[in-house]
Write an enzyme that holds these catalytic residues in place. Structure first.
Site, PDB file in Angstrom:
ATOM      1  N   GLY A   1       0.757  -1.237   0.000  1.00  0.00           N
ATOM      2  CA  GLY A   1       0.000   0.000   0.000  1.00  0.00           C
ATOM      3  C   GLY A   1       0.789   1.289   0.000  1.00  0.00           C
ATOM      4  O   GLY A   1       0.198   2.368  -0.125  1.00  0.00           O
TER       5      GLY A   1
ATOM      6  N   GLU B   1       3.851  -6.802   1.368  1.00  0.00           N
ATOM      7  CA  GLU B   1       3.469  -7.070  -0.028  1.00  0.00           C
ATOM      8  C   GLU B   1       3.430  -5.814  -0.880  1.00  0.00           C
ATOM      9  O   GLU B   1       2.358  -5.402  -1.332  1.00  0.00           O
ATOM     10  CB  GLU B   1       2.051  -7.651  -0.067  1.00  0.00           C
ATOM     11  CG  GLU B   1       1.880  -8.979   0.561  1.00  0.00           C
ATOM     12  CD  GLU B   1       0.416  -9.412   0.558  1.00  0.00           C
ATOM     13  OE1 GLU B   1       0.179 -10.616   0.490  1.00  0.00           O
ATOM     14  OE2 GLU B   1      -0.486  -8.551   0.632  1.00  0.00           O
ATOM     15  N   PRO B   2       4.550  -5.185  -1.135  1.00  0.00           N
ATOM     16  CA  PRO B   2       4.518  -3.979  -1.966  1.00  0.00           C
ATOM     17  C   PRO B   2       4.297  -4.307  -3.443  1.00  0.00           C
ATOM     18  O   PRO B   2       4.865  -5.268  -3.964  1.00  0.00           O
ATOM     19  CB  PRO B   2       5.922  -3.395  -1.770  1.00  0.00           C
ATOM     20  CG  PRO B   2       6.784  -4.582  -1.449  1.00  0.00           C
ATOM     21  CD  PRO B   2       5.907  -5.526  -0.675  1.00  0.00           C
ATOM     22  N   GLY B   3       3.475  -3.525  -4.101  1.00  0.00           N
ATOM     23  CA  GLY B   3       3.263  -3.678  -5.533  1.00  0.00           C
ATOM     24  C   GLY B   3       3.681  -2.404  -6.246  1.00  0.00           C
ATOM     25  O   GLY B   3       4.746  -2.307  -6.856  1.00  0.00           O
ATOM     26  N   ARG B   4       2.829  -1.375  -6.102  1.00  0.00           N
ATOM     27  CA  ARG B   4       3.045  -0.097  -6.777  1.00  0.00           C
ATOM     28  C   ARG B   4       4.448   0.483  -6.528  1.00  0.00           C
ATOM     29  O   ARG B   4       5.091   0.978  -7.448  1.00  0.00           O
ATOM     30  CB  ARG B   4       1.992   0.897  -6.270  1.00  0.00           C
ATOM     31  CG  ARG B   4       1.979   2.237  -6.974  1.00  0.00           C
ATOM     32  CD  ARG B   4       1.077   3.213  -6.200  1.00  0.00           C
ATOM     33  NE  ARG B   4      -0.216   2.660  -5.902  1.00  0.00           N
ATOM     34  CZ  ARG B   4      -1.281   2.735  -6.706  1.00  0.00           C
ATOM     35  NH1 ARG B   4      -1.185   3.392  -7.844  1.00  0.00           N
ATOM     36  NH2 ARG B   4      -2.420   2.200  -6.366  1.00  0.00           N
TER      37      ARG B   4
ATOM     38  N   ARG C   1      -5.885   4.368 -15.676  1.00  0.00           N
ATOM     39  CA  ARG C   1      -6.000   4.975 -14.341  1.00  0.00           C
ATOM     40  C   ARG C   1      -6.623   6.369 -14.350  1.00  0.00           C
ATOM     41  O   ARG C   1      -7.444   6.679 -13.489  1.00  0.00           O
ATOM     42  CB  ARG C   1      -4.648   4.974 -13.626  1.00  0.00           C
ATOM     43  CG  ARG C   1      -4.171   3.546 -13.284  1.00  0.00           C
ATOM     44  CD  ARG C   1      -2.931   3.517 -12.398  1.00  0.00           C
ATOM     45  NE  ARG C   1      -3.193   4.032 -11.074  1.00  0.00           N
ATOM     46  CZ  ARG C   1      -2.830   5.213 -10.637  1.00  0.00           C
ATOM     47  NH1 ARG C   1      -2.135   6.023 -11.403  1.00  0.00           N
ATOM     48  NH2 ARG C   1      -3.140   5.602  -9.412  1.00  0.00           N
TER      49      ARG C   1
ATOM     50  N   TYR D   1      -9.801   6.426 -12.108  1.00  0.00           N
ATOM     51  CA  TYR D   1      -9.662   7.008 -10.762  1.00  0.00           C
ATOM     52  C   TYR D   1      -9.401   8.511 -10.773  1.00  0.00           C
ATOM     53  O   TYR D   1      -9.099   9.082  -9.730  1.00  0.00           O
ATOM     54  CB  TYR D   1      -8.436   6.407 -10.044  1.00  0.00           C
ATOM     55  CG  TYR D   1      -8.311   4.918 -10.033  1.00  0.00           C
ATOM     56  CD1 TYR D   1      -9.272   4.114  -9.415  1.00  0.00           C
ATOM     57  CD2 TYR D   1      -7.200   4.305 -10.607  1.00  0.00           C
ATOM     58  CE1 TYR D   1      -9.121   2.747  -9.393  1.00  0.00           C
ATOM     59  CE2 TYR D   1      -7.046   2.927 -10.574  1.00  0.00           C
ATOM     60  CZ  TYR D   1      -8.010   2.154  -9.970  1.00  0.00           C
ATOM     61  OH  TYR D   1      -7.857   0.809  -9.935  1.00  0.00           O
TER      62      TYR D   1
ATOM     63  N   CYS E   1     -12.453   6.472 -28.493  1.00  0.00           N
ATOM     64  CA  CYS E   1     -13.743   7.117 -28.744  1.00  0.00           C
ATOM     65  C   CYS E   1     -14.499   7.333 -27.445  1.00  0.00           C
ATOM     66  O   CYS E   1     -15.550   6.727 -27.203  1.00  0.00           O
ATOM     67  CB  CYS E   1     -14.547   6.267 -29.713  1.00  0.00           C
ATOM     68  SG  CYS E   1     -13.691   6.126 -31.268  1.00  0.00           S
TER      69      CYS E   1
END
Ligand SMILES: *Cc1c(COP(=O)(O)O)cnc(C)c1O
Length: 440
Positions: free
Chosen positions: A251, A293-296, A333, A337, A364
């Site tokens: 996170g 658990e790092p992702g980003r 994204r 978001y 489109c």
């Protein structure tokens, strides 16, 4: 030295002698000439630096065993799984597709964790056959895993996903009794859950897990989470469960624009590790294996997307549009978001940004806007636009909307570019179609 997640550009990004943007020693204009556009570029130094900061900080500050695992949903592909494995990280996966990719990349099953709030029976079976650890999400899964374990003659190794009621927003967090989330077990009913597991001969419940959100800049929620999870962990031990692992999720946020100010990876790890260690000491527990658990924050800052610019449209007194040859299909994204990014013209990175423009994609949808009201120098068709911090949740969420083939990706390092993802072709897309005879 700031952490990779605190910088908008990859660590090796600079202006070269030819006056162009280069990444990993590779000139952006050469990359697009060789590989076409849009092109995802991944900087190996930035990836490895982020991995090492997680691994080394855990080793330095946590008194027990620890493991960082890459949340591969941010970008799951063979090259990334193999690279993070080389750096000593495990991998978390959320589907059979991600699981098979990690194993195929050479990650050993005992370093793979399978998440998901609605894993299929096929996915659960695959997990048991390959021997990975499952992060069990709900009662249906516990019952199904018990049946599968008995019929396959295995003892599923599981962590329990909890929804601990710590909710995070980018600039605030609130604590609630229990959280309105589709994920995990509600911690108000832990007694039933622990009693069931204690009496279950098949399932090995080896620990607990929680993940409170993504793109988080505050440390306090993670500090609170660490303490809360240790209390629940202690309760599980008290019920006689064979707990040994405590997984605090991921996170940590990254910088997409100048106004973003996330803490360093090392600071985040120090907060979490110290929180878990202190809470264990207070309860006189031996230290569990600490997993994060790092992702980003692993893959986001390493990625840059290169586009070729095209047509322009000026709406007098309203807005100037410039366009690129991709958009919401390669980076969903912004439309999903309202995410914001930073961009640069790669073939004139030092030209003064004198114009306020909106960068529109080619799809489109009027909402297919990648960057709204950013400052750029005057541009023309053929210029190369570099959009930074696109390594996470871009390719992973890409689509073929408007039948655009998905872009290629290259890993750059030491003046060399290596193709890690082939560009899709229209033929690749057509291959999936079936034209019934009676329609011809
Ligand atoms: C998405 C996710 C992560 C990674 O989140 P980041 O914000 O990318 O670090 C970790 N664990 C779980 C369970 C997730 O769903």
């Amino acid at each position: 030295m700031p952490s990779p997640n605190q910088q908008i550009r990859p660590l090796t990004a600079q202006v070269n002698a030819r006056g162009n943007l280069e990444i990993g020693g590779c000139d952006a204009t050469d990359l697009v000439a060789a590989y076409g556009t849009p092109l995802y570029v991944l900087d190996e130094v930035t990836l490895r630096t982020a991995c090492r900061e997680y691994v080394e900080t855990l080793k330095r500050v946590y008194p027990g065993e620890a493991l960082a695992i890459y949340a591969s949903k941010a970008w799951n592909m063979l090259a990334l799984c193999a690279l993070v494995h080389q750096e000593g990280l495990g991998i978390d996966v959320v589907s059979a597709g991600e699981l098979v990719t990690a194993l195929q990349a050479g990650v050993p099953a005992d370093r793979v964790y399978l998440h998901g709030n609605n894993k299929s029976v096929e996915e659960l079976t695959l997990a048991l056959e390959t021997g990975v650890t499952l992060v069990a999400d709900n009662w249906w899964e516990l019952h199904t895993l018990t049946e599968l374990g008995v019929s396959l003659g295995t003892k599923p190794r599981i962590l329990l996903r909890l929804t601990p009621g710590i909710e995070c927003h980018t600039h605030e967090y609130i604590q609630t009794g229990h959280l309105d989330s589709k994920f995990g077990f509600d911690p108000t009913n832990l007694g039933d859950l622990f009693t069931f597991l204690e009496g279950n001969e098949t399932l090995q419940a080896v620990g607990i897990h929680a993940h409170i959100g993504s793109q988080i800049f505050e440390l306090q929620p993670h500090q609170d989470l660490a303490r809360l999870l240790v209390e629940i962990y202690a309760k599980g031990l008290h019920f006689g469960l064979p707990f040994q692992e405590l997984n605090v999720g991921g996170g940590l946020g990254i910088s997409y624009t100048e106004s973003d100010d996330p803490p360093a990876i090392s600071t985040w790890v120090e907060t979490v590790a110290a929180g878990v260690a202190r809470a264990c000491e207070a309860l006189n527990l031996s230290y569990p294996k600490l997993i994060c658990e790092p992702g980003r924050s692993i893959v986001g800052p390493a990625g840059v997307t290169l586009y070729r610019m095209g047509s322009q449209k000026v709406v007098p007194e309203v807005r100037s549009y410039v366009t690129i040859d991709g958009g919401m299909s390669d980076n969903p994204r912004p439309i999903t978001y309202g995410a914001r990014y930073t961009a640069l013209v790669a073939n004139k990175p030092e030209a003064a940004p004198t114009e306020t423009v909106t960068v529109a994609g080619k799809h489109c949808e009027s909402g297919d806007i990648l960057l709204k009201d950013i400052q750029l120098p005057p541009t023309e068709a053929g210029d190369i636009l570099a959009v930074f911090a696109t390594g996470a949740y871009n390719y992973a969420m890409a689509s073929n909307y408007n039948r655009l083939p998905r872009p290629a990706a290259v890993l750059v390092h030491d003046r060399e570019a290596t193709l890690v993802l082939k560009r899709e072709t229209v033929m690749d897309l057509l291959r999936q179609d079936h034209l019934p005879e009676r329609l011809t």
